[in-house]
Scaffold this active site. Structure first.
Site, PDB file in Angstrom:
ATOM      1  N   GLU A  89       0.784  -1.228   0.000  1.00 42.60           N
ATOM      2  CA  GLU A  89       0.000   0.000   0.000  1.00 42.60           C
ATOM      3  C   GLU A  89       0.821   1.286   0.000  1.00 42.60           C
ATOM      4  O   GLU A  89       0.409   2.279  -0.583  1.00 42.60           O
ATOM      5  CB  GLU A  89      -0.934   0.011   1.222  1.00 42.60           C
ATOM      6  CG  GLU A  89      -1.963  -1.096   1.241  1.00 42.60           C
ATOM      7  CD  GLU A  89      -2.975  -0.974   0.109  1.00 42.60           C
ATOM      8  OE1 GLU A  89      -3.360   0.165  -0.221  1.00 42.60           O
ATOM      9  OE2 GLU A  89      -3.363  -2.014  -0.440  1.00 42.60           O
ATOM     10  N   SER A 136     -47.464 -32.985  39.288  1.00 36.63           N
ATOM     11  CA  SER A 136     -47.153 -33.300  40.684  1.00 36.63           C
ATOM     12  C   SER A 136     -45.905 -32.593  41.188  1.00 36.63           C
ATOM     13  O   SER A 136     -45.656 -32.578  42.394  1.00 36.63           O
ATOM     14  CB  SER A 136     -46.994 -34.816  40.853  1.00 36.63           C
ATOM     15  OG  SER A 136     -48.222 -35.466  40.602  1.00 36.63           O
TER      16      SER A 136
END
Length: 844
Positions: free
Chosen positions: A90, A469
């Protein structure tokens, strides 16, 4: 010669004029554009978007949230080969130029002249790219380019070169939602920056040019060509040797998608964390780099996942094979590419792999997996696949493989032992598990369903199912506070109540086996889970009293029906609610608040939140002092004169209340405020002795009742209760010791029946056992020590009263100490008064 000098002089004048005009143009441009340029000082405190990360209590990654992948890396931790690769690709003169590169600008201008206006590659430096990425749009205009140049010069004056490079390497987009080199290294190679080889560094440096179309996952050939260009540039700039370049170019690229390294699978809890993070931290919660540590234990969570999945698969096999997941028509010349395309929309779930049947015969079938692997199923691997007919019936066992699968079927397979495969299917039933610490409510494991990828509905927290239950322990606690004891006797006999809502105008509850055993002590009634005893018990203490009392366990009043069916567990609860309620028994009477976020840290590692959960803290001096204070302040309210259907617990029995909240209708609103350095105490909501009595009964449920399969764990400190609803729509088991409370639910989302015989002990208890085997491994048993105010006495099991000294049939039972005196009175002639049964109690 004069002509030449004259021309040279003119040329010089023109050049000087051009320079002056150029400088003037730049000055005017700067004068016009500069006021609109943003301040670069904000770059000193830039906050890059970093995803939210969620961890277990032992620091294992559960999930990441956020639209971007980013792992910020300090510039001093970026290896030289990574820096050099990006500089070569770059901006090789980055450390030499003042923010713009004259040579690069001239190259860009020459390209414009040579191509007749094609903008082509720009001459942007890394500093200019930082200016563009942080402040400007990506549009290619001359105004934007000039603004970029001026900003770059400002940035160079404000920041050092390393600071600029650090911003660039952490901000740059590198494809597949990866921003910055740290995230890209992890995504493409599953490595940290230090672990990258030279070729991989060059590949990452090649990505800024074409991050979406030039990455190795999208176009590997093009990406490798670009990588080789970067390697050549590194050689040209003397960053590497020619031998290093050739060796790196010769290596094929091995990039593939590496998703975040999730270490613990807990997607349901992760989603709960995401929601809470947004509530606590606001809209930036998912992008501001927070790390959240949960209360989850990774070992327990893994065990919970495995237990739920294995049990649901076992349940599914018990009820037969429902057929292929899908079917496609395959031509005789179909290729692996065709197979892969047909499987593309199917994903592995919980270890069950999608497969396409390509051959099927009497003795074996060949299947194709999405990864290109071919597997074989033999008769043994499909022998379980009897055709599903209904929840209560299956067809005959298959006699051949091709009777089960056909060419073109898309089915599921699971890997067995020794590289064998077996036919599988995604379970239709669902399950949920919640496990928490009864001392402070910290959630240690949570599973909201078979697969989050298949259904995101969290059954552990969002469901509203009947506990059957499993609700009875709450009712028994209310009864023991009302004067009943474990030795109280009620009659297990038929009952009929008026019910205008039914076609026949009556409600006749029954036991699961439709049998009746006559007079029975409450201990035995809970151990055997006798429904009719629970109905009589609720009728005796009153529906209104029971509903208000049971809110102490954290159940909202509106969740409980205002009629006697509540005794059979027709309330609407989620597994988390059940676990919280059972924790009151496990911790000796305190109501804790479940929580799952232990701490939150910002991106700098600073704590912004630390949970301070209220604790039961049974052994803390502060708890003993608080209980003593409550005992001094206690003034129990008078109880209503409710008929009691028992000979051993008359309604006029003496009362004893050691704490203020023991007979209160509602739970204390808040926990006790703690002084600095002292624990924050959870509110006491139940007499410790009542908690001990009910726990004693539930210990017998496991020792010799409906939960006796749990004895396989070979522990003596477990208590719990099964639960099954009408037509077997819900199966439950909730159990605990003083260290861990776990509630398990199994059922269908559409409330279909699980099938005949699918009680809580069969469908839910195996999940609880498999999980607790791992969760309690290495944890010492705790003796079941009675609290002060509990006494043991010998009783006549037939009457529930104290036995004489020479009674050979006498058994031991535990009571609240004040109940011993009235049990010494002789029983009346009729142990159970049935005269009031059937009278109107405003039941329906």
């Amino acid at each position: 010669m004069r002509v030449f000098l004259r021309l040279a002089r003119y040329a010089l004048y023109l050049a000087l004029t051009g320079i002056v005009l150029g400088c003037l143009a730049i000055g005017v441009a700067y004068w016009l554009i500069s006021p609109r340029l943003p301040s670069v000082e904000t770059l000193r405190d830039v906050r890059l978007q970093v995803p939210l990360r969620v961890y277990t209590a032992d620091d294992k990654l559960i999930a990441t949230f956020g639209e971007t992948r980013r792992i910020p890396v300090a510039i001093e931790n970026v290896p030289a080969k990574v820096k050099n690769a990006f500089l070569a690709a770059e901006d090789a003169r980055f450390y030499d130029h003042p923010g713009f590169d004259v040579q690069g600008i001239f190259r860009a201008v020459w390209h414009l002249v040579r191509t007749g206006g094609d903008k082509g590659p720009g001459g942007s430096t890394i500093t200019q790219q930082v200016a563009r990425n942080f402040f400007l749009s990506p549009e290619q205009t001359y105004t934007r380019k000039i603004s970029e140049l001026f900003l770059a010069m400002r940035i160079e004056r404000a920041l050092s070169k390393d600071e600029i490079l650090s911003l660039y390497l952490n901000k740059i987009f590198l494809g597949h939602r990866a921003y910055g080199v740290g995230a890209a290294a992890e995504f493409y190679y599953g490595k940290t920056l230090e672990q990258l080889d030279l070729g991989e560094c060059a590949m990452l440096a090649s990505l800024p040019k074409f991050p979406s179309t030039g990455n190795p996952l999208y176009n590997r050939k093009r990406a490798e060509e670009r990588r080789n260009y970067v390697l050549a540039r590194m050689l040209e700039n003397n960053f590497i040797s020619e031998a290093e370049m050739k060796a790196a170019m010769a290596e094929p690229d091995k990039a593939y998608a590496h998703e975040p390294p999730i270490e613990v699978e807990a997607p349901y809890l992760a989603e709960m964390v995401r929601v809470e993070a947004l509530e606590r931290l606001g809209a930036d919660a998912l992008t501001d780099g927070y790390n959240i540590r949960t209360t989850l234990d990774s070992r327990m969570q893994d065990a919970a996942n495995q237990a739920v999945r294995n049990s649901l698969i076992d349940y599914d096999r018990r009820h037969g094979y429902r057929g292929a997941e899908a079917h496609v028509d395959l031509t005789a010349d179909a290729t692996p590419e065709v197979y892969a395309r047909e499987l593309a929309s199917f994903r592995p779930l919980a270890g069950l792999i999608p497969a396409l049947v390509t051959e099927a015969g009497k003795d074996h079938a060949q299947l194709y997996l999405a990864d290109g692997q071919a597997v074989v199923l033999d008769k043994k691997s499909v022998e379980w696949a009897r055709p599903y007919q209904s929840e209560n019936s299956r067809g005959a066992a298959p006699k051949s493989v091709d009777a089960v699968v056909k060419v073109g079927d898309i089915v599921r397979v699971a890997r067995g032992d020794e590289e064998t495969w077996t036919l599988a299917q995604l379970p239709a039933a669902q399950a949920a598990l919640v496990s928490l610490d009864p001392d402070d409510g910290a959630i240690r494991a949570l599973v909201g369903g078979f697969s989050f990828g298949r259904s995101k509905f969290n059954r552990a927290t969002q469901s509203a199912r009947q506990p059957g239950s499993g609700f009875k322990p709450f009712l028994y606690a209310a009864a023991f506070e009302h004067g009943f004891t474990p030795a109280s006797i009620l009659n297990d006999a038929p009952l009929v109540f008026p019910d205008p809502s039914r076609p026949d105008g009556i409600w006749a509850p029954s036991n699961d086996d439709d049998k009746f055993e006559g007079p029975m002590r409450l201990r035995e009634a809970l151990v055997k889970s006798v429904n009719l005893i629970s109905v009589r018990l609720l009728d005796a203490i009153g529906v209104r009293y029971a509903r208000e009392f049971i809110t102490r366990f954290g159940l909202p009043l509106e969740a409980m029906p205002e009629n006697l069916s509540m005794s059979l567990g027709t309330a609407s609860v989620a597994p988390l609610m059940m676990a919280r309620g059972y924790a009151v028994f496990a911790n000796g009477g305190m109501l804790i608040d479940p929580y799952f976020v232990a701490s939150i840290r910002d991106r700098d590692g600073k704590d912004v939140y630390i949970a301070q959960a209220a604790r039961a803290c049974r052994g803390c001096p502060e708890r003993l002092l608080d209980d003593a204070r409550l005992a001094r302040e206690s003034t129990p309210p008078a109880l209503p004169n409710t008929p009691v259907a028992t000979a051993t617990t008359p309604s006029s029995s003496p009362r004893f209340t050691p704490i203020a909240s023991a007979n209160a209708a509602t739970v204390p609103a808040t926990a006790t405020t703690a002084e600095p350095g002292k624990p924050r105490l959870a509110p006491r909501t139940l007499d410790v002795r009542t908690a001990h009595l009910v726990t004693s009964l539930m210990r017998d449920v496991i020792r010799r009742g409906t939960g006796r399969a749990a004895m396989d764990l070979k522990r003596n400190d477990l208590a719990g209760k099964t639960g099954t609803t009408n037509e077997h729509r819900d199966a439950w088991f909730s159990g605990f010791n003083d260290q861990l409370v776990t509630s398990v639910w199994v059922g269908f989302d559409d409330f279909s029946s699980l099938g005949r015989g699918e009680f809580g002990a069969k469908a839910a208890l195996p999940i609880w056992i498999d999980y607790m085997r791992v969760a309690l491994d290495g944890k010492a048993e705790t003796p079941f020590v009675p609290p002060p105010g509990i006494s043991t006495a010998r009783i006549d099991p037939a009457t529930g009263y104290l036995a004489s000294s020479d009674d050979s049939s006498a058994i031991l039972e535990i009571f609240k100490s004040e109940d011993i005196e009235r049990l010494s009175a002789p029983p009346p002639e009729s142990a159970v008064d049935e005269s009031h049964q059937g009278e109107a109690y405003d039941i329906f």
